[in-house]
Scaffold this motif. Structure first.
Motif, short mmCIF file in Angstrom:
data_model
loop_
_atom_site.label_atom_id
_atom_site.label_comp_id
_atom_site.label_asym_id
_atom_site.label_seq_id
_atom_site.Cartn_x
_atom_site.Cartn_y
_atom_site.Cartn_z
N ASN A 1 0.95 -1.26 -0.06
CA ASN A 1 -0.01 0.01 0.05
C ASN A 1 0.65 1.13 -0.03
O ASN A 1 2.04 1.09 0.53
N VAL A 2 0.28 2.36 -0.51
CA VAL A 2 1.08 3.58 -0.48
C VAL A 2 0.05 4.60 -0.38
O VAL A 2 -0.87 5.05 -0.51
N LEU A 3 0.78 5.54 1.02
CA LEU A 3 -0.30 6.57 1.20
C LEU A 3 0.66 7.85 1.39
O LEU A 3 1.94 7.96 1.69
N VAL A 4 0.34 9.06 0.70
CA VAL A 4 0.92 10.36 0.61
C VAL A 4 0.09 11.35 1.50
O VAL A 4 -1.31 11.55 1.45
N PHE A 5 0.57 11.71 2.52
CA PHE A 5 0.24 12.51 3.44
C PHE A 5 0.73 14.05 3.16
O PHE A 5 1.96 14.34 3.40
N PHE A 6 -0.08 15.02 2.73
CA PHE A 6 0.55 16.15 1.87
C PHE A 6 -0.16 17.37 2.70
O PHE A 6 -1.42 17.44 2.74
N THR A 7 0.77 18.20 3.06
CA THR A 7 0.36 19.60 3.50
C THR A 7 0.30 20.56 2.62
O THR A 7 0.82 20.42 1.38
N ASP A 8 0.04 21.80 2.96
CA ASP A 8 0.08 22.92 2.02
C ASP A 8 0.82 24.14 2.90
O ASP A 8 0.25 24.46 3.85
N GLN A 9 1.70 24.75 2.04
CA GLN A 9 2.48 25.81 2.48
C GLN A 9 3.23 25.63 3.58
O GLN A 9 2.99 26.53 4.58
N GLN A 10 3.61 24.53 4.02
CA GLN A 10 4.42 24.36 5.44
C GLN A 10 5.88 24.37 5.21
O GLN A 10 6.60 23.49 4.19
N THR B 1 9.91 7.67 -6.83
CA THR B 1 10.47 6.72 -5.51
C THR B 1 9.10 5.96 -5.11
O THR B 1 9.34 4.73 -4.87
N LEU B 2 7.97 6.68 -5.14
CA LEU B 2 6.74 5.95 -4.76
C LEU B 2 6.49 4.67 -5.62
O LEU B 2 6.21 3.60 -5.15
N ASP C 1 8.73 3.21 -7.47
CA ASP C 1 9.78 2.02 -7.30
C ASP C 1 9.64 1.36 -6.09
O ASP C 1 9.62 0.05 -6.12
N ALA C 2 9.07 2.04 -4.87
CA ALA C 2 8.98 1.38 -3.71
C ALA C 2 7.85 0.32 -3.84
O ALA C 2 7.70 -0.63 -3.01
N ALA C 3 6.93 0.63 -4.69
CA ALA C 3 5.76 -0.55 -4.94
C ALA C 3 6.12 -1.56 -5.80
O ALA C 3 5.29 -2.53 -6.26
N GLY C 4 7.27 -1.51 -6.48
CA GLY C 4 7.81 -2.54 -7.42
C GLY C 4 7.20 -2.43 -8.72
O GLY C 4 7.05 -3.16 -9.81
N ILE C 5 6.67 -1.22 -8.98
CA ILE C 5 6.21 -0.66 -10.32
C ILE C 5 7.32 -0.03 -11.08
O ILE C 5 7.83 1.07 -10.67
N ALA C 6 7.65 -0.29 -12.48
CA ALA C 6 8.43 0.14 -13.23
C ALA C 6 8.30 1.70 -13.42
O ALA C 6 7.13 2.43 -13.68
N VAL C 7 9.41 2.27 -13.23
CA VAL C 7 9.34 4.09 -13.59
C VAL C 7 9.34 4.31 -14.88
O VAL C 7 10.47 3.94 -15.53
N PRO C 8 8.37 5.10 -15.50
CA PRO C 8 8.24 5.30 -16.88
C PRO C 8 9.25 6.28 -16.95
O PRO C 8 9.66 7.27 -16.57
#
Length: 441
Positions: free
Chosen positions: A4-13, A308-309, A311-318
């Motif tokens: 699984n992959v989760l992005v925790f994204f803030t704004d203007q930090q 990086t995300l 690659d970490a999931a084992g998906i080829a980077v285009p």
């Protein structure tokens, strides 16, 4: 390998709201722990210090000038491959929650399906700052139905994300969780913290740039710190939920922000400048592949995060992605490229900046409109800072005769980086009346 992959994204930090970057107020214990135990990206920079271009880069892994989203108000082109498309093709359920800011700028209600970047599950507002306030949050689901969520805005989004995590599913998930905090409330130019949180910082510590320069800092910093504290508590709740559900060991978590905040010290608003206060952000990874506590010490661009995300999931980077995965670096492999990052600047100017471990160099296109012009054929020196001696960027050395050689070297390298980003080779002119006038690379 299915994670699984989760992005925790803030704004203007700002990066220095965090304890690991020296803030003494203890605002971010959960991020600090994630950085210490996982992979702290110590020198992390947006590739464009304004909302939509930064978000477009994180969704696509491509330069804002490549996708066309070089400023706010330009929607992500329909059909542009995103992380959602990549993860869907690999068998993931994809979900986006919170602020999107990649649809038509006049969208106040639900985002049309073709402008959702390929995400399957959807609970968003395109411009969350205009459809919400601190304790009033309206988001729209994949059917376009509005949902009025109770409580403080960051808590409301966190509650929705936790409900999603608790769902039963037969596929791995890719969840992009996009907060508005600690961005200002546009309607009243304020930083509304949860009730009682701003009051915790009656005599707030100030980073050196904010302490030295005029701006709105003293009016807003306590509320800003309160918002940072609450969003960090939300991070703690998310990661606790992953642990409770037995998902933590199988979930890669990325924490980052779209850009920083300089509190109107560098121009008439909060970002859109070359300074670290505007471009440097807190970034860390946790989970499988990132759990040995070793930091990434090279300078890292937002463009390096999408590959990086994958690659970490084992998906080829285009190959069309402009950044590179950090995993080889974390495995100890050497990177022969110079240790620097390029930043494109729009709206306030047509600008380009080069950040190295020691130097900040920037150039601006004279006479060009940053709202209509994505790139220029000619730039002129505008800023030079020695970050070793002047980390808060208070002394612009661009006109210093003693730094002409340094300027020439950085100018030539900036030209190279601009060309690498797919732009035409520009001429960058010196501000000196005597000596070499241009650097062509």
């Amino acid at each position: 390998m299915t994670r699984n992959v989760l992005v925790f994204f803030t704004d203007q930090q700002r990066f220095d709201t965090t304890g690991v970057h020296g803030n003494p107020h203890g605002l971010t214990p959960h991020f600090d722990r994630m950085a210490r135990e996982g992979t702290h990206v110590e020198h992390s920079f947006t590739c464009q210090p304004v909302c939509a271009p930064s978000r477009a880069a994180l969704q696509t892994g491509r330069w804002p000038t490549s996708t066309g989203c070089f400023r706010n108000g330009i929607p992500l082109p329909v059909g542009e491959p995103t992380l959602a498309h990549r993860f869907t093709a690999a068998g993931y359920e994809t979900a986006y929650m919170g602020k999107w800011h990649l649809a038509d700028d006049d969208v106040a209600g639900p985002v049309r399906p073709e402008q959702r970047g390929g995400y399957e599950r959807w609970l968003t507002s395109n411009l969350l700052e205009f459809t919400s306030d601190a304790y009033e949050t309206t988001l729209y689901d994949e059917r376009g139905e509005p949902h009025d969520l109770p409580g403080y805005r960051a808590d409301a989004l966190t509650d929705a994300a936790i409900s999603y995590l608790r769902e039963q599913r037969d596929r791995p998930f890719f969840l992009f969780l996009s907060y508005l905090e600690p961005h200002h409330q546009n309607s009243r130019d304020d930083y509304p913290a949860p009730h009682g949180y701003a009051e915790r910082y009656p005599d707030p510590w100030l980073p050196g740039d904010l302490a030295a320069l005029d701006g709105t800092t003293r009016d807003h910093i306590a509320g800003y710190y309160g918002m940072v504290r609450r969003v960090d508590e939300c991070l703690g709740r998310i990661r606790s939920t992953l642990t409770e559900l037995g998902l933590a060991e199988d979930t890669v978590v990325l924490y980052t922000s779209d850009h920083g905040c300089h509190f109107k010290t560098r121009n008439g608003e909060y970002k859109r400048s070359c300074h670290d206060a505007s471009i440097r952000v807190p970034t860390a990874f946790a989970g499988p592949g990132f759990d040995d506590g070793r930091p990434a010490r090279r300078l890292v661009s937002h463009l390096d995060l999408p590959p990086t995300l994958l690659d970490a999931a084992g998906i080829a980077v285009p190959p069309e992605m402009d950044g590179r995965s950090l995993l080889p670096l974390l495995r100890g492999e050497t990177d022969p490229r110079p240790d620097d990052v390029l930043v494109q600047i729009s709206e306030s100017q047509v600008g380009r900046a080069l950040r190295t471990p020691r130097w900040k160099y920037a150039a601006v296109a004279p006479g060009e409109d940053g709202w209509t012009t994505p790139a220029a054929a000619r730039y002129v020196d505008s800023h030079l800072y020695d970050l070793r001696d002047d980390p808060h960027e208070l002394h612009n050395l661009v006109d210093s005769p003693a730094h002409r050689d340094v300027l020439a070297q950085l100018r030539a390298r900036l030209v190279e980086r601009i060309v690498e980003a797919g732009e035409q080779r520009p001429v960058i002119s010196s501000r000196f009346r005597a000596g070499p006038a241009t650097a062509a690379g």
